[in-house]
Motif scaffolding. Sequence first.
Motif, PDB file in Angstrom:
ATOM      1  N   ARG A  77       0.916  -0.978   0.007  1.00 25.52           N
ATOM      2  CA  ARG A  77      -0.559  -0.055   0.266  1.00 25.52           C
ATOM      3  C   ARG A  77       1.068   1.199   0.102  1.00 25.52           C
ATOM      4  N   ALA A  78       2.147   1.130   1.249  1.00 28.96           N
ATOM      5  CA  ALA A  78       2.716   2.268   0.744  1.00 28.96           C
ATOM      6  C   ALA A  78       3.524   2.222  -0.222  1.00 28.96           C
ATOM      7  N   THR A 134      20.373   4.170   2.827  1.00 25.03           N
ATOM      8  CA  THR A 134      19.722   3.006   4.002  1.00 25.03           C
ATOM      9  C   THR A 134      18.857   2.422   3.139  1.00 25.03           C
ATOM     10  N   GLY A 135      17.850   2.445   2.557  1.00 26.98           N
ATOM     11  CA  GLY A 135      16.889   1.719   1.383  1.00 26.98           C
ATOM     12  C   GLY A 135      18.009   0.496   1.534  1.00 26.98           C
ATOM     13  N   ASN A 140      14.610  -2.107   1.354  1.00 22.47           N
ATOM     14  CA  ASN A 140      13.226  -1.951   2.245  1.00 22.47           C
ATOM     15  C   ASN A 140      12.816  -0.827   0.644  1.00 22.47           C
ATOM     16  N   PRO A 141      12.200  -1.211  -0.392  1.00 24.88           N
ATOM     17  CA  PRO A 141      11.928  -0.699  -1.083  1.00 24.88           C
ATOM     18  C   PRO A 141      10.957   0.392  -1.062  1.00 24.88           C
ATOM     19  N   VAL A 142      10.314   0.401  -0.122  1.00 28.25           N
ATOM     20  CA  VAL A 142       9.582   1.823   0.153  1.00 28.25           C
ATOM     21  C   VAL A 142      10.686   3.173   0.600  1.00 28.25           C
ATOM     22  N   GLY A 147      13.421   7.830  -2.111  1.00 28.16           N
ATOM     23  CA  GLY A 147      14.346   8.173  -2.120  1.00 28.16           C
ATOM     24  C   GLY A 147      14.207   8.860  -3.978  1.00 28.16           C
ATOM     25  N   ARG A 148      13.828   7.770  -4.367  1.00 26.51           N
ATOM     26  CA  ARG A 148      13.407   8.566  -6.372  1.00 26.51           C
ATOM     27  C   ARG A 148      12.648  10.073  -6.281  1.00 26.51           C
ATOM     28  N   VAL A 149      11.118   9.769  -4.967  1.00 25.68           N
ATOM     29  CA  VAL A 149      10.516  11.120  -5.117  1.00 25.68           C
ATOM     30  C   VAL A 149      11.542  12.555  -5.179  1.00 25.68           C
TER      31      VAL A 149
END
Length: 199
Positions: A77-78, A134-135, A140-142, A147-149
């Motif tokens: 959902r995230a 960090t991701g 953590n794909p979210v 980070g791309r945002v």
Amino acid sequence: MDSTDDAARRTLVRRGLALEYVTLGWNVIGIVVLAVAALSARSVALAGFGLDSLIEIGASTVVVWELSGTGEDRRRRALNLIGVGFALLAVYLLVQSTWVLASGFRPHHSPLGIGWTAVTAAVMFTLAAGKARTGTALDNPVLKTEGRVTLIDGLLASAVLLGLLLNSLAGLWWADPATGYVLVYYALREAKEIFFSEH
């Protein structure tokens, strides 16, 4: 997972949350600064960048929510919420850039806008790099996606800055909306990757 791995993960989660809180704080301040700059310069580009800041606030809030819990459903959902943010940004930039080019709208010069977008670009690129590292460490794909945002936020700040400078220094009012189309492509590509790939 042993206690050392667990402690390292908690440290990484705290780092991820800290990066998101800095992003949130910067963009909340940015909305106020950009509103003042956009109104004084009658700049559609600066108003658009303010909307991008709102999307970034939403994406950061999603990551804070996701990092505070667990579960594949929450993660999915995230990611979908961040994908919606990318899609909205792409639609807005497409409409804004086309309208500015078609109408020949010429904004006034904006020293405040130039200064804020220059600093914001540097801050967002730094935050994006931190989120990517960090991701990846957290797997953590979210956080990586958000980070791309943030990276797009930095790219958009750079594009707006370039447009403001070219308008101010050379009278090239069309430079800003033209660069907006590049960001439309990038944002749509990210949204497609989120919605049509396996999480």
